[in-house]
Design a protein around this motif. Structure first.
Motif, PDB file in Angstrom:
ATOM      1  N   ASP A 142      58.329 -78.984  16.009  1.00  0.00           N
ATOM      2  CA  ASP A 142      58.774 -77.593  16.170  1.00  0.00           C
ATOM      3  C   ASP A 142      59.583 -77.215  14.928  1.00  0.00           C
ATOM      4  O   ASP A 142      60.537 -77.903  14.570  1.00  0.00           O
ATOM      5  N   SER A 143      59.211 -76.131  14.285  1.00  0.00           N
ATOM      6  CA  SER A 143      59.910 -75.689  13.069  1.00  0.00           C
ATOM      7  C   SER A 143      61.282 -75.106  13.369  1.00  0.00           C
ATOM      8  O   SER A 143      62.084 -74.908  12.459  1.00  0.00           O
ATOM      9  N   GLY A 144      61.538 -74.809  14.643  1.00  0.00           N
ATOM     10  CA  GLY A 144      62.800 -74.177  15.007  1.00  0.00           C
ATOM     11  C   GLY A 144      62.766 -72.670  14.845  1.00  0.00           C
ATOM     12  O   GLY A 144      63.712 -71.976  15.182  1.00  0.00           O
ATOM     13  N   GLU A 145      61.670 -72.147  14.325  1.00  0.00           N
ATOM     14  CA  GLU A 145      61.538 -70.712  14.114  1.00  0.00           C
ATOM     15  C   GLU A 145      60.719 -70.096  15.241  1.00  0.00           C
ATOM     16  O   GLU A 145      59.747 -70.668  15.688  1.00  0.00           O
ATOM     17  N   ALA A 146      61.155 -68.918  15.669  1.00  0.00           N
ATOM     18  CA  ALA A 146      60.405 -68.164  16.670  1.00  0.00           C
ATOM     19  C   ALA A 146      60.164 -66.767  16.123  1.00  0.00           C
ATOM     20  O   ALA A 146      60.918 -66.275  15.283  1.00  0.00           O
ATOM     21  N   TYR A 147      59.110 -66.148  16.557  1.00  0.00           N
ATOM     22  CA  TYR A 147      58.831 -64.773  16.159  1.00  0.00           C
ATOM     23  C   TYR A 147      58.228 -64.040  17.350  1.00  0.00           C
ATOM     24  O   TYR A 147      57.721 -64.658  18.291  1.00  0.00           O
ATOM     25  N   LYS A 148      58.303 -62.727  17.305  1.00  0.00           N
ATOM     26  CA  LYS A 148      57.773 -61.910  18.391  1.00  0.00           C
ATOM     27  C   LYS A 148      56.260 -61.904  18.304  1.00  0.00           C
ATOM     28  O   LYS A 148      55.679 -61.435  17.331  1.00  0.00           O
ATOM     29  N   GLY A 149      55.608 -62.487  19.323  1.00  0.00           N
ATOM     30  CA  GLY A 149      54.153 -62.525  19.384  1.00  0.00           C
ATOM     31  C   GLY A 149      53.631 -61.397  20.247  1.00  0.00           C
ATOM     32  O   GLY A 149      54.360 -60.497  20.642  1.00  0.00           O
ATOM     33  N   ARG A 150      52.362 -61.482  20.617  1.00  0.00           N
ATOM     34  CA  ARG A 150      51.767 -60.400  21.397  1.00  0.00           C
ATOM     35  C   ARG A 150      52.238 -60.361  22.837  1.00  0.00           C
ATOM     36  O   ARG A 150      52.234 -59.315  23.458  1.00  0.00           O
ATOM     37  N   ILE A 151      52.682 -61.504  23.408  1.00  0.00           N
ATOM     38  CA  ILE A 151      53.137 -61.485  24.800  1.00  0.00           C
ATOM     39  C   ILE A 151      54.546 -62.033  24.979  1.00  0.00           C
ATOM     40  O   ILE A 151      55.001 -62.197  26.095  1.00  0.00           O
ATOM     41  N   GLY A 152      55.233 -62.313  23.929  1.00  0.00           N
ATOM     42  CA  GLY A 152      56.589 -62.857  24.013  1.00  0.00           C
ATOM     43  C   GLY A 152      56.925 -63.575  22.725  1.00  0.00           C
ATOM     44  O   GLY A 152      56.226 -63.437  21.723  1.00  0.00           O
ATOM     45  N   TYR A 153      57.995 -64.333  22.754  1.00  0.00           N
ATOM     46  CA  TYR A 153      58.362 -65.090  21.562  1.00  0.00           C
ATOM     47  C   TYR A 153      57.516 -66.343  21.448  1.00  0.00           C
ATOM     48  O   TYR A 153      57.217 -67.003  22.438  1.00  0.00           O
ATOM     49  N   GLU A 154      57.107 -66.638  20.224  1.00  0.00           N
ATOM     50  CA  GLU A 154      56.268 -67.798  19.959  1.00  0.00           C
ATOM     51  C   GLU A 154      56.987 -68.748  19.019  1.00  0.00           C
ATOM     52  O   GLU A 154      57.723 -68.332  18.132  1.00  0.00           O
ATOM     53  N   ARG A 155      56.734 -70.020  19.255  1.00  0.00           N
ATOM     54  CA  ARG A 155      57.286 -71.094  18.413  1.00  0.00           C
ATOM     55  C   ARG A 155      56.195 -71.558  17.465  1.00  0.00           C
ATOM     56  O   ARG A 155      55.027 -71.605  17.831  1.00  0.00           O
ATOM     57  N   ARG A 156      56.610 -71.955  16.266  1.00  0.00           N
ATOM     58  CA  ARG A 156      55.682 -72.519  15.288  1.00  0.00           C
ATOM     59  C   ARG A 156      55.838 -74.029  15.284  1.00  0.00           C
ATOM     60  O   ARG A 156      56.948 -74.538  15.190  1.00  0.00           O
ATOM     61  N   LEU A 157      54.720 -74.727  15.385  1.00  0.00           N
ATOM     62  CA  LEU A 157      54.715 -76.181  15.335  1.00  0.00           C
ATOM     63  C   LEU A 157      53.775 -76.628  14.216  1.00  0.00           C
ATOM     64  O   LEU A 157      52.825 -75.914  13.881  1.00  0.00           O
ATOM     65  N   ALA A 158      54.056 -77.798  13.671  1.00  0.00           N
ATOM     66  CA  ALA A 158      53.226 -78.298  12.564  1.00  0.00           C
ATOM     67  C   ALA A 158      52.932 -79.785  12.740  1.00  0.00           C
ATOM     68  O   ALA A 158      53.722 -80.534  13.312  1.00  0.00           O
ATOM     69  N   TRP A 159      51.795 -80.166  12.229  1.00  0.00           N
ATOM     70  CA  TRP A 159      51.385 -81.564  12.077  1.00  0.00           C
ATOM     71  C   TRP A 159      51.159 -81.733  10.573  1.00  0.00           C
ATOM     72  O   TRP A 159      50.213 -81.181  10.010  1.00  0.00           O
ATOM     73  N   VAL A 160      52.066 -82.426   9.900  1.00  0.00           N
ATOM     74  CA  VAL A 160      51.988 -82.581   8.449  1.00  0.00           C
ATOM     75  C   VAL A 160      51.330 -83.911   8.137  1.00  0.00           C
ATOM     76  O   VAL A 160      51.716 -84.950   8.675  1.00  0.00           O
TER      77      VAL A 160
END
Length: 171
Positions: A142-160
């Motif tokens: 989890d990047s710890g960042e959230a943003y307003k998506g189409r139905i609510g707040y979304e979290r960004r996750l990554a596999w590096v």
């Protein structure tokens, strides 16, 4: 049960037909969409920046997902990433480990499709507790960042992809 994550274009006509009947639970539609929309994204306006993958169990499609690269990346993704979209496991097959199998096979499949990518990214609705748990359990960060998506707040996750996995891919 043996599973394989394969590119959509390698499916037989019968497997494509079987895939077109994949259904998720109604409450999951807001998060993953349906198979019709996913296949529409893949097939109506083909782009080298979009690839579809089906998870086969005993040669029968039980799950589907999309990966995107430039020029089809969403605004929140890094330019050297591929992004995961529309992960769907057929409702009759949920709870049997097929979502986990998709995520475990995804890094290798993504690197075969686009060897130059440095990471996989996804965006998950904050309220989609089941998906968030699955991603975190499989090593997504989890990047710890959230943003307003189409139905609510979304979290960004990554596999590096780390250097070890990059080196082992060359073998």
């Amino acid at each position: 049960m043996e599973t394989h994550l394969v590119a959509y274009e390698t499916l037989t006509a019968a497997q494509q037909q079987q895939l077109s009947t994949l259904e998720v639970h109604p409450e999951q539609l807001a998060f993953s969409g349906d198979i019709y929309c996913a296949l529409n994204t893949l097939l109506v306006n083909p782009s080298p920046g979009v690839k579809g993958f089906a998870l086969l169990a005993e040669d029968i499609p039980v799950a589907f997902l999309l990966l995107k690269r430039p020029p089809c990346l969403p605004h929140w993704a890094g330019e050297h990433s591929a992004t995961l979209h529309a992960l769907q496991v057929d409702r009759s097959k949920q709870g049997q480990g097929f979502g986990k199998a998709c995520l475990q096979a995804l890094p290798a499949a993504a690197r075969r499709a686009w060897p130059q990518i440095k990471a996989l990214e996804l965006s998950v609705d904050h309220d989609n507790v089941a998906a968030m748990g699955l991603y975190l359990q499989q090593g997504w960060v989890d990047s710890g960042e959230a943003y307003k998506g189409r139905i609510g707040y979304e979290r960004r996750l990554a596999w590096v992809f780390d250097q070890v996995s990059l080196d082992s891919d060359k073998m």
